[in-house]
Design an enzyme around this catalytic site. Sequence first.
Site, PDB file in Angstrom:
ATOM      1  N   ILE A  88      -4.354  -4.550  81.196  1.00 20.79           N
ATOM      2  CA  ILE A  88      -5.560  -3.934  80.916  1.00 20.79           C
ATOM      3  C   ILE A  88      -7.048  -3.527  80.438  1.00 20.79           C
ATOM      4  CG2 ILE A  88      -5.602  -1.239  80.852  1.00 20.79           C
ATOM      5  CD1 ILE A  88      -2.280  -1.255  81.600  1.00 20.79           C
ATOM      6  N   CYS A  89      -8.011  -3.219  81.006  1.00 20.70           N
ATOM      7  CA  CYS A  89      -8.781  -2.764  79.631  1.00 20.70           C
ATOM      8  C   CYS A  89      -9.190  -1.433  79.051  1.00 20.70           C
ATOM      9  CB  CYS A  89     -10.771  -3.380  81.267  1.00 20.70           C
ATOM     10  SG  CYS A  89     -11.988  -2.483  80.876  1.00 20.70           S
ATOM     11  N   LEU A  90      -8.196  -0.559  78.852  1.00 22.59           N
ATOM     12  CA  LEU A  90      -8.362   0.334  77.911  1.00 22.59           C
ATOM     13  C   LEU A  90      -9.877  -0.461  76.856  1.00 22.59           C
ATOM     14  CD1 LEU A  90      -5.048   1.344  76.828  1.00 22.59           C
ATOM     15  CD2 LEU A  90      -6.617   2.038  77.578  1.00 22.59           C
TER      16      LEU A  90
END
Lengths: 263, 269
Positions: A92-94
């Site tokens: 995930i691109c957090l």
Amino acid sequence: MSLEMKYNLKSPGVKRLMREACELAEPTEEYHACPLEDNLFEWHFTVKGPPSTEFEGGYYHGRILLPSQYPMQPPNIILLTPNGRFEVNKKICLSISGHHPESWQPSWSIRTALLALIAFMPIPSSGTIGSLDYTAEERQILARKSVHWECSNCGKIANKLSTVKIPELTQEESNFIKQIALKAEEDVNRKEVSNEELNDNLMDLQDTVQQRSASNGTYTELQTSTVDPKDSELLNQNGIWNAVVGILISAIVLLILRRVFFL
Amino acid sequence: MGDEAKNSSTTTEDVPQLNQDELIMAQQRQIEKEISESIPLVGELESILLLEHEYSNDTVYQEKVRNLSLKYSSIRRTRPDGNCFFRAFSFAYIERLLDKKEEFKAFYQKAEKSKDVLVELGFQQFTVEDFYDTYLDVLKRVGDIENTEEAKAELYTLFNDQGYSDYMVVYLRLLTSGQLQKEKDFYSCFIEGHRTVEDFCHQEVEPMYKESDHIHIIAACAALGTGVRVIYMDRGTGKAVTEHDLPEGCIPSVHLLYRPGHYDILYPV
């Protein structure tokens, strides 16, 4: 027991993960995470969908992969439960996870990452890597389905959380969560600008096409193409399915009519 | 027609951006890997004259190295990973304290109290404690060794163990951040752009691998209660290297050599 035998307990990174495992051992109302039995550097977690959002009532399960240099480098989060916000089985691109390592701080922890994930879910994805733009209705359906979702390793995930309220967030933590929200908003703005540019380009293209072709047909066709390519693919797919279903239904109706009238 | 437009938008907007991002990251990882394989976190003591070989084709630098050798006998290199100031400063200061048992004791007592100050400032107790414990553990391990040379050897070993070494860096970064926030009225004048001291700490001080500026050095010195002399060596005019004491007018306990983008430790004659 096996974990303690396997790792060098003197290594600060291992000590840190052991500590975090202790801190997170008791499930809470909002999240739970623990290391796999045979691997301290892979954890499974469950978070509850944030209330008053389309994720309310949902339970989301996933993996946390810890780099060997943790906590100097950020954990990677991978969701396993379909949720309509993040692609499953993909990092995930957090702003705090692996795709933006420069903003991670070693004084953050797995708990901080989970709080950030929960806070981040309702924020529009704006096309970042690993994000999905499902509608609120689709997300609600997935949230209801998630109650029955099972992990091959952990079993039914809806049972993983407890009713224990989480300790109140410290100043630092709530600041940090605000910080991510802000970051996401900035991203949204940037994306909007680039979308405008894209639209401008397409407008130019449309003008030239219009000059060449007299029919309005081409114009409408081009307009649909300004939609995000992934979305239009989805639309096309939906169109095909609608057509297939339509044909099947009319065939059935015809067969019934034939039976009624000719027998 | 529609398809054509769709294809062109896909190729110009999404694909190259993503690929470039990944290419840059892959290249960065490759460079980091090469550096970490070839340069130790903290190197052995070397003669200052060995620096001259580095600049065998460069008379400007050769001159400056000769000038430097009048005052300094040896150099200890550190790994250029963005943490070099914090690692060099921390190592050099503790190494020096090992020669002076009384000062070391006072420093240890101060370090023992440092955690509460950070927690009071709003740092997460749970993780601060983690770094603090390792920091004190390292100080205790080297402080308990009677023989100074053996103690220094242990310090060298610990600072070359990535786990311990990075923890020492993180804790000094936290102390520096704490110092900046404690006296934010003073430090806010030195921060460029429209950033608060807190933002600056979150973006430039606390994350690993972020390089240090003057403001980091001054705050780190204030946090440990000492001073640093930085020797600047660049292609600037003059045969001599430039000296800066931080904070101004201090009696420096640590000497660092600064070449654009990097700090190494210097040892006076």
